[in-house]
Design an enzyme around this catalytic site. Sequence first.
Site, short mmCIF file in Angstrom:
data_model
loop_
_atom_site.label_atom_id
_atom_site.label_comp_id
_atom_site.label_asym_id
_atom_site.label_seq_id
_atom_site.Cartn_x
_atom_site.Cartn_y
_atom_site.Cartn_z
N ASP A 88 -0.71 -16.84 62.40
CA ASP A 88 0.57 -16.24 62.82
C ASP A 88 1.55 -16.07 61.66
O ASP A 88 2.67 -15.60 61.85
CB ASP A 88 1.21 -17.10 63.93
CG ASP A 88 1.46 -18.54 63.49
OD1 ASP A 88 1.19 -18.86 62.29
OD2 ASP A 88 1.93 -19.34 64.31
N GLY A 142 -5.68 -14.92 50.13
CA GLY A 142 -4.36 -14.32 49.89
C GLY A 142 -3.26 -15.04 50.65
O GLY A 142 -3.52 -15.91 51.48
N ARG A 161 9.64 -22.51 48.00
CA ARG A 161 9.01 -23.27 46.90
C ARG A 161 9.27 -22.58 45.57
O ARG A 161 9.38 -21.35 45.50
CB ARG A 161 7.49 -23.32 47.08
CG ARG A 161 7.01 -23.68 48.44
CD ARG A 161 5.54 -24.04 48.41
NE ARG A 161 4.65 -22.89 48.33
CZ ARG A 161 3.34 -22.97 48.48
NH1 ARG A 161 2.77 -24.17 48.68
NH2 ARG A 161 2.57 -21.92 48.41
N LYS A 200 7.43 -19.93 52.39
CA LYS A 200 6.16 -20.24 53.08
C LYS A 200 6.48 -20.47 54.55
O LYS A 200 7.32 -21.31 54.88
CB LYS A 200 5.55 -21.50 52.45
CG LYS A 200 4.21 -21.91 53.06
CD LYS A 200 3.61 -23.04 52.24
CE LYS A 200 2.41 -23.67 52.90
NZ LYS A 200 1.94 -24.83 52.13
N ASP A 222 0.29 -26.81 47.23
CA ASP A 222 -0.21 -26.77 48.61
C ASP A 222 -0.37 -28.16 49.21
O ASP A 222 -1.47 -28.72 49.29
CB ASP A 222 -1.52 -25.96 48.70
CG ASP A 222 -1.19 -24.47 48.80
OD1 ASP A 222 -0.03 -24.11 48.57
OD2 ASP A 222 -2.09 -23.68 49.12
N ARG A 247 0.72 -16.60 54.82
CA ARG A 247 2.00 -17.00 55.43
C ARG A 247 3.05 -17.30 54.37
O ARG A 247 4.03 -17.99 54.64
CB ARG A 247 1.81 -18.20 56.34
CG ARG A 247 1.14 -19.37 55.65
CD ARG A 247 1.27 -20.59 56.47
NE ARG A 247 0.44 -21.64 55.94
CZ ARG A 247 0.48 -22.88 56.34
NH1 ARG A 247 1.32 -23.22 57.27
NH2 ARG A 247 -0.31 -23.78 55.81
N ASP A 305 -8.49 -22.18 45.77
CA ASP A 305 -7.25 -21.43 46.02
C ASP A 305 -6.04 -22.35 46.05
O ASP A 305 -4.91 -21.88 46.07
CB ASP A 305 -7.34 -20.64 47.34
CG ASP A 305 -7.74 -21.51 48.51
OD1 ASP A 305 -8.83 -22.12 48.45
OD2 ASP A 305 -6.97 -21.62 49.47
N ASN A 306 -6.29 -23.65 46.05
CA ASN A 306 -5.18 -24.60 46.02
C ASN A 306 -5.08 -25.30 44.67
O ASN A 306 -4.48 -26.37 44.57
CB ASN A 306 -5.33 -25.64 47.14
CG ASN A 306 -5.15 -25.02 48.51
OD1 ASN A 306 -4.49 -23.99 48.64
ND2 ASN A 306 -5.73 -25.62 49.52
P1 AMP Z 1 -4.38 -23.45 53.11
O1 AMP Z 1 -5.56 -24.19 53.61
O2 AMP Z 1 -3.08 -23.82 53.76
O3 AMP Z 1 -4.30 -23.45 51.63
O4 AMP Z 1 -4.58 -21.92 53.55
C1 AMP Z 1 -5.78 -21.22 53.34
C2 AMP Z 1 -5.59 -19.76 53.69
O5 AMP Z 1 -5.22 -19.61 55.06
C3 AMP Z 1 -4.52 -19.06 52.88
O6 AMP Z 1 -4.94 -17.74 52.68
C4 AMP Z 1 -3.34 -19.10 53.80
O7 AMP Z 1 -2.40 -18.10 53.53
C5 AMP Z 1 -3.98 -18.90 55.15
N1 AMP Z 1 -3.18 -19.46 56.25
C6 AMP Z 1 -2.96 -20.76 56.50
N2 AMP Z 1 -2.17 -20.91 57.58
C7 AMP Z 1 -1.87 -19.68 58.02
C8 AMP Z 1 -1.08 -19.16 59.10
N3 AMP Z 1 -0.44 -19.97 59.95
N4 AMP Z 1 -1.01 -17.83 59.22
C9 AMP Z 1 -1.64 -17.02 58.37
N5 AMP Z 1 -2.40 -17.43 57.35
C10 AMP Z 1 -2.51 -18.75 57.17
MG MG Z 2 -3.38 -22.83 50.12
#
Ligand code: AMP
Ligand code: MG
Length: 519
Positions: free
Chosen positions: A133, A98, A184, A121, A270, A101, A260-261
């Site tokens: 965070d 989900g 975005r 984002k 992403d 951030r 998810d990406n």
């Molecule tokens: P990503 O690898 O950036 O596609 O993120 C994978 C998952 O981790 C997604 O659910 C993001 O929303 C969550 N996520 C990544 N960075 C953060 C962050 N700094 N705080 C909260 N959730 C994060």
């Molecule tokens: Mg992502």
Amino acid sequence: MIYTGLTTENKLNPILFNNRYVTLGKTFFVKTSPSPVANPALIKFNDSLAESLGLSVANLNSAEGAEIFSGNRIPEGAEPLAMAYAGHQFGGFNPQLGDGRAILLGEIDVSNDGSFAMQLKGSGRTVYSRDGDGRAALGPVLREYLVSEAMAKLRVPTTRALAVVTTGEQVARERLLPGGIITRIATSFIRVGTFQYFSARGDVAAIQKLADFVIERNYPQTHEAENPYVALLKAVVERQAALIAQWMQLGFIHGVMNTDNMSIAGETIDYGPCAFMDDYDQSRVFSSIDRHGRYAYSNQPSIGLWNLTRLAEVLLPLLSEDTEVAVEVAQDVLKTYVESYQNHWLTGMRVKCGLLSHPDKLKQDKTKQDEALIEELFNIMAANNADFTLTFFHLSRLPAQTVTQAAAQASDHDSDCRNLFDNPEQFDNWVIKWRKRLAEERQNDEERQIKMQAVNPVYIPRNHQIEAAIRAAEDHNDFSVFHDLHEVLQNPYVQQQGKDRYMRPPEPDEVVTQTFCGT
Ligand code: AMP
Ligand code: MG
């Protein structure tokens, strides 16, 4: 404190939201407001994108825009929410990811152009944040702005960047870093992982609802098909095949092709640890978290299929009532991926190499010969550490006349290209074969070169340049390097005066070997 009031000024030109995702119902998201930040400042606003979305530049490229794009002010009509999704991360399934951030502000309709979703984002914690965070460091936000906008100008389907703000707050990563938020725009933020989320919960009705939503918004042509869901899968497969072929033709490495990406709309999404390669190496990996090279450059086409297979699996209940039939249908659709990818790749590569006679007009064995010639070029590029972008840049400027090897070595034109190769003689040998093939072309040099130059960029967002822009911004609060680089990338196919430094590969001490998600 969150303001919701509108000033008189923006009442005249509000963002005209027409939110539809929210109509899917509460299992699809959690309503969440962005968390306000201390001291927002607008670093970059994308005037031309705003105009194409019918937004008022005067109103939004302003202090008020900084309030909106930092999440401090919710514009009227926005219905902020965090989207639910799951996903396979490096092959392992996580049933609940989900927007941890990111926050969807809402959607806007653009006449004749469809609907666009707007997302912040780095805008604070949501129920999906887990240990995170909810914030983003400025560096990755600038990287996403530069690369996604460069991709758009390179004509690669992508999410767009509307704005970047600094938050005036710090985020704790390996060290304290300035915080940033990117706004975005996408034709959809629904991912393969969004479908997987409902599949993991056995909620077929939700999968169908989501599929209907995607059909209506992103693939209306599939609506009329005998089974729209089969047509949808086919269309998603086709868009991904085309997209990944484009990545490959530019030396782009996404870096974290988790399900998810992967956007259901076929847009690159992403921009975490993504990078363009300099010297060609098909096993190149940049991402610090990709320890086994799962998302290496040459694996991208097959990972695309792997992800689409996960999508097909969750769509099975919609493909046929009979599971065996559904599996057969899914397999048939998935089979089209390889052929479609190969076609897109070869068609694009032939143009990049100036082999323009239409394949249909050439005999099958000629097409095979072209493919072999192109493969041979990549082989010698790899063996000789030739720069990906510069090889095609210089090739686009070579004359076609057949010359002897000795003459080629002496020719000015050839020397720029051959000097990219550790052993230039290997290029000389290849270029003789290339010129033999060009002799079969109908175009004259000028026509051919124009067509080649239209697809072979002069400038790509090179990793060391992005790094320099980030260092100046993060370490010295100097955004001029970012702005300069962005400006050059607005016209990637046109050589610009005084901008040669942006064409050059990194010096040995500038090479960036690793990129980070910035999470
Ligand atoms: P990503 O690898 O950036 O596609 O993120 C994978 C998952 O981790 C997604 O659910 C993001 O929303 C969550 N996520 C990544 N960075 C953060 C962050 N700094 N705080 C909260 N959730 C994060
Ligand atoms: Mg992502």
